[in-house]
Design an enzyme around this catalytic site. Structure first.
Site, mmCIF file in Angstrom:
data_model
loop_
_atom_site.group_PDB
_atom_site.id
_atom_site.type_symbol
_atom_site.label_atom_id
_atom_site.label_comp_id
_atom_site.label_asym_id
_atom_site.label_seq_id
_atom_site.Cartn_x
_atom_site.Cartn_y
_atom_site.Cartn_z
ATOM 1 N N GLU A 174 -22.530 9.658 21.765
ATOM 2 C CA GLU A 174 -21.147 9.230 22.014
ATOM 3 C C GLU A 174 -21.043 8.410 23.293
ATOM 4 O OE1 GLU A 174 -19.039 9.402 19.718
ATOM 5 O OE2 GLU A 174 -20.287 10.687 18.461
ATOM 6 N N GLY B 194 2.793 4.588 0.919
ATOM 7 C CA GLY B 194 3.383 5.116 2.145
ATOM 8 C C GLY B 194 4.050 4.100 3.036
ATOM 9 N N PRO C 236 0.832 -1.208 0.000
ATOM 10 C CA PRO C 236 0.000 0.000 0.000
ATOM 11 C C PRO C 236 0.865 1.256 0.000
ATOM 12 C CG PRO C 236 -0.285 -1.270 2.035
ATOM 13 C CD PRO C 236 0.700 -2.005 1.209
HETATM 14 P P1 ADP Z 1 5.775 4.410 -0.901
HETATM 15 O O1 ADP Z 1 6.775 4.566 -1.985
HETATM 16 O O2 ADP Z 1 5.623 3.009 -0.418
HETATM 17 O O3 ADP Z 1 4.450 5.013 -1.207
HETATM 18 P P2 ADP Z 1 7.621 6.062 0.465
HETATM 19 O O4 ADP Z 1 8.821 5.202 0.427
HETATM 20 O O5 ADP Z 1 7.587 7.142 -0.533
HETATM 21 O O6 ADP Z 1 6.308 5.207 0.358
HETATM 22 O O7 ADP Z 1 7.468 6.651 1.920
HETATM 23 C C1 ADP Z 1 7.238 7.995 2.164
HETATM 24 C C2 ADP Z 1 7.939 8.440 3.404
HETATM 25 O O8 ADP Z 1 7.419 7.793 4.541
HETATM 26 C C3 ADP Z 1 9.401 8.098 3.405
HETATM 27 O O9 ADP Z 1 10.134 9.109 2.811
HETATM 28 C C4 ADP Z 1 9.723 7.965 4.870
HETATM 29 O O10 ADP Z 1 9.978 9.219 5.445
HETATM 30 C C5 ADP Z 1 8.450 7.440 5.446
HETATM 31 N N1 ADP Z 1 8.487 5.984 5.567
HETATM 32 C C6 ADP Z 1 7.666 5.111 4.946
HETATM 33 N N2 ADP Z 1 7.950 3.852 5.297
HETATM 34 C C7 ADP Z 1 8.979 3.908 6.140
HETATM 35 C C8 ADP Z 1 9.741 2.917 6.841
HETATM 36 N N3 ADP Z 1 9.463 1.629 6.721
HETATM 37 N N4 ADP Z 1 10.739 3.333 7.632
HETATM 38 C C9 ADP Z 1 11.009 4.648 7.756
HETATM 39 N N5 ADP Z 1 10.345 5.613 7.131
HETATM 40 C C10 ADP Z 1 9.328 5.268 6.330
HETATM 41 ZN ZN ZN Z 2 -21.715 7.095 16.253
#
Ligand code: ADP
Ligand code: ZN
Ligand code: MG
Length: 637
Positions: free
Chosen positions: A447, A228, A226
């Site tokens: 709530e 990020g 996924p």
């Molecule tokens: P994707 O390419 O999977 O969409 P990215 O590699 O571009 O995600 O991640 C975006 C940012 O999120 C990275 O630059 C980093 O700062 C942070 N990040 C994401 N996953 C990690 C991880 N496993 N360890 C450290 N930082 C992470």
């Molecule tokens: Zn509710």
């Protein structure tokens, strides 16, 4: 006589060589001037007018000049080619008045011979015509400005129409980083993926090790996960660890308006990469080009298919040992063309999933390195609060907290900022609380309904806090601390979740009556329905038995040839619906019962919530205990 001169003027061709020579530059200027014809006209008029207006005693009309010439009164003529003027010196004239100015016709080849015949001395000169030079300069300037304007317009429209004008140029759209500066240390929480990719570093660094025993180095790896979760980061880390250049391009960069541009970009990219081997090519969002060919609504996309074909060819074309390794990333492996996945291309696939608790802790550690974090902050607590967060979410969370800290003019990030940041990341921006009103009371009851049902249902996650401060779309929120990694969820847990989710609506109905229930529960009901349906069709948790009745949902537009078809009969469909309804109804009854049995407690806590706007989980449990014990009605927990 007159006739003769006339004839002479028109037909005689002999030309004075000097005249021809000096005429040349004039023609040149003329042709330059014609370039900006419109302007030239305006210029000439402006410049010529004062000359015409001049009636100078020292000037001579052309007719007078010819007459004097024929009568032999002229001793000398100086022709000025650039100005079309002649300075005429007459015989029998006092020295001072001897020179006369004559304006002559422009093309006048007969004149020269006429002058020589009359015995006058002929001189030709080319004066630097200031006014002409100036007007040419002005014209050039105007042309230049017009051209510049035109270029600007073209540029702009080119940008607007998606680089339509850069067609065929195939400007390199990939980026090259000689050193990414990212190391494996900077990537946390995805240990398995890291281990698998560690090998790639060795492929790049010491290929001899493998080639010596006849092993072929894989050409491509596919990172699946996924957004990020750190796919790009991981690819950069591989390049960083191996110390090789990192070429990156996004799949969408290949897709252009014109057929063939994408393919030429692919060619460019691979050529550049081979020049820089060993190196790593990273193709992000490869699903943009790597979709199954010839599928999808509206048929195939020629451009994309050509690009994909080129990509496949390039990947076959280079020797496995050339030192170029391609890493691609996608979150949609299911839509990829099978040809991409066959051995020799992206045959290795590495899953990069959401981090678990330990993973999140690791990622938080990585990203808190460069921030001033208060000693009291417990990264463990944050990791526990954030299941389902990706690496990018966690990085963003710490950054938001740091921003809040700066805004509050604090020295270091404390737990307060971090909690606020989590709330913000999960539920959106904080809004202003409602003023005291019936609506606010109703939301408070809703709530508290969630919270109390959750607290009094065994097996439910703990209430983290209840709040009436709106966030994003929600007017009030009840937060739960998720249980430690919910890998497996028991039937009772799902039922408890459904019950507490219905607690809000149950409270509305029990307290305000059937007619007063609001639309506020629509989101709750959506979740409830989905949970109950999954119990029936996926998890085999109903009377229908142990059947998996629903495959993975695949929307039509994904371009799978086989359209999704229900795999069960109408009769089963009806039974699924009735099972879902039974589950939801049963849970709703339970929720209503809890509300009814604890009315006293609910009323008290709701008053407190309206006053305080937020009740923390610990406090909430204490209040429930306190009021239940003092309640006139005996409570059964
Ligand atoms: P994707 O390419 O999977 O969409 P990215 O590699 O571009 O995600 O991640 C975006 C940012 O999120 C990275 O630059 C980093 O700062 C942070 N990040 C994401 N996953 C990690 C991880 N496993 N360890 C450290 N930082 C992470
Ligand atoms: Zn509710
Ligand atoms: Mg990415």
């Amino acid at each position: 006589m007159k006739r003769q001169s006339q004839k002479n003027l028109c037909t005689s061709t002999p030309q004075n060589p000097t005249l021809t020579k000096s005429a040349k530059p004039k023609n040149k200027l003329g042709s330059l001037g014609r370039l900006a014809a419109g302007w030239m006209i305006l210029q000439t008029v402006l410049l010529a007018t004062p000359v015409l207006a001049q009636k100078d005693p020292s000037s001579l009309s052309y007719g007078e000049f010819l007459q004097k010439l024929e009568q032999g009164e002229v001793s000398k003529v100086e022709l000025d080619e650039t100005n079309n003027r002649a300075t005429v010196t007459l015989k029998q004239q006092p020295e001072a008045k001897a020179s006369k100015n004559v304006l002559i016709f422009e093309r006048n080849p007969g004149l020269a011979s006429k002058i020589t015949k009359s015995g006058a001395e002929l001189q030709v000169k080319t004066s630097i015509d200031r006014s002409a030079t100036a007007s040419i300069l002005i014209n050039l300037l105007v042309i230049f400005m017009l051209l510049a304007g035109l270029i600007m317009i073209i540029r702009r429209s080119a940008n607007a129409s998606g680089q339509a004008f850069s067609f065929g140029k195939s400007r390199a759209r990939f980026q090259m980083e000689a050193k990414t500066g990212v190391k494996f240390d900077d990537v946390a929480g995805i240990e398995e993926a890291k281990e698998e990719l560690q090998e790639v570093v060795t492929f790049l660094k010491e290929p001899e090790k493998f080639t010596a025993v006849g092993a072929k180095i894989p050409r491509g790896m596919l990172l699946i996960g996924p957004p990020g979760t750190g796919k790009t980061l991981l690819a950069k880390a591989i390049a960083g660890e191996a110390g090789v250049p990192f070429f990156s391009i996004s799949g969408s960069e290949f897709v252009e308006m014109f057929v063939g541009v994408g393919a030429s970009r692919v060619r460019d990219l691979f050529r550049k990469a081979k020049e820089n081997a060993p190196c790593l090519i990273f193709i992000d969002e490869i699903d943009a080009v790597g979709r199954q060919r010839g599928a999808g609504i509206g048929g195939g996309n020629d451009e994309r298919e050509q690009t994909l074909n080129q990509l496949l060819t390039e990947m076959d074309g280079f020797e496995g040992n050339s030192g170029v390794i391609v890493i691609a990333a996608t979150n949609r492996p299911d839509v990829l063309d099978v040809a991409l996945l066959r051995p020799g291309r992206f045959d290795r696939q590495v899953m990069v999933d959401y981090p678990d608790y330990r993973g999140r802790l690791g990622i938080l550690e990585v990203h808190s390195r460069d921030k001033k974090i208060d000693l009291e902050v417990s990264l463990e607590a944050i990791a526990r609060r954030t299941p389902g967060f990706s690496g990018a979410d966690l990085a963003n969370l710490l950054n938001e907290a740091a921003i809040l800290t700066a805004r509050r003019r604090k020295e270091a990030v404390t737990m307060l900022e971090i909690n606020d940041a989590v709330d913000r990341v999960v539920a959106g921006m904080e809004g202003t609380p409602l003023i005291d009103s019936k609506a606010k009371r109703l939301i408070a009851y809703h709530e508290i309904g969630h919270a109390i049902v959750a607290t009094l249902t065994p097996g439910h996650d703990l209430v983290e806090k209840v709040t009436l401060i709106p966030r994003g779309q929600a007017k009030g929120l009840t937060w739960f601390t998720p249980d430690e990694e919910q890998g497996l969820v028991a039937r009772n847990q799902i039922l408890a979740k459904i019950t507490s989710t219905l607690g809000g609506r149950a409270a509305e109905e029990m307290i305000f009556g059937d007619g007063e229930v609001t639309t506020g529960a629509s989101n709750d009901l959506e979740q409830v329905t989905s949970m109950a349906r999954q119990m029936v069709t996926k998890f085999g948790m109903s009377d229908l038995g142990l059947l998996s009745l629903e495959g993975q949902e695949q929307p039509v537009f994904l371009g799978n040839d086989s359209m999704q078809r229900a795999e069960y009969s109408e009769a089963i469909a009806a039974r699924i619906d009735s099972q879902v309804r039974t589950i939801v109804l049963q849970c709703y009854e339970n929720a209503k019962k809890i509300i009814q049995d604890n009315r006293y407690t609910i009323d008290r806590i709701t008053d407190i919530l309206i006053e305080q706007e937020t009740i923390e989980g610990e406090e909430f449990r204490k209040l429930v205990k306190k009021f239940s014990e003092s309640s006139p009605k005996k409570l059964v927990v």
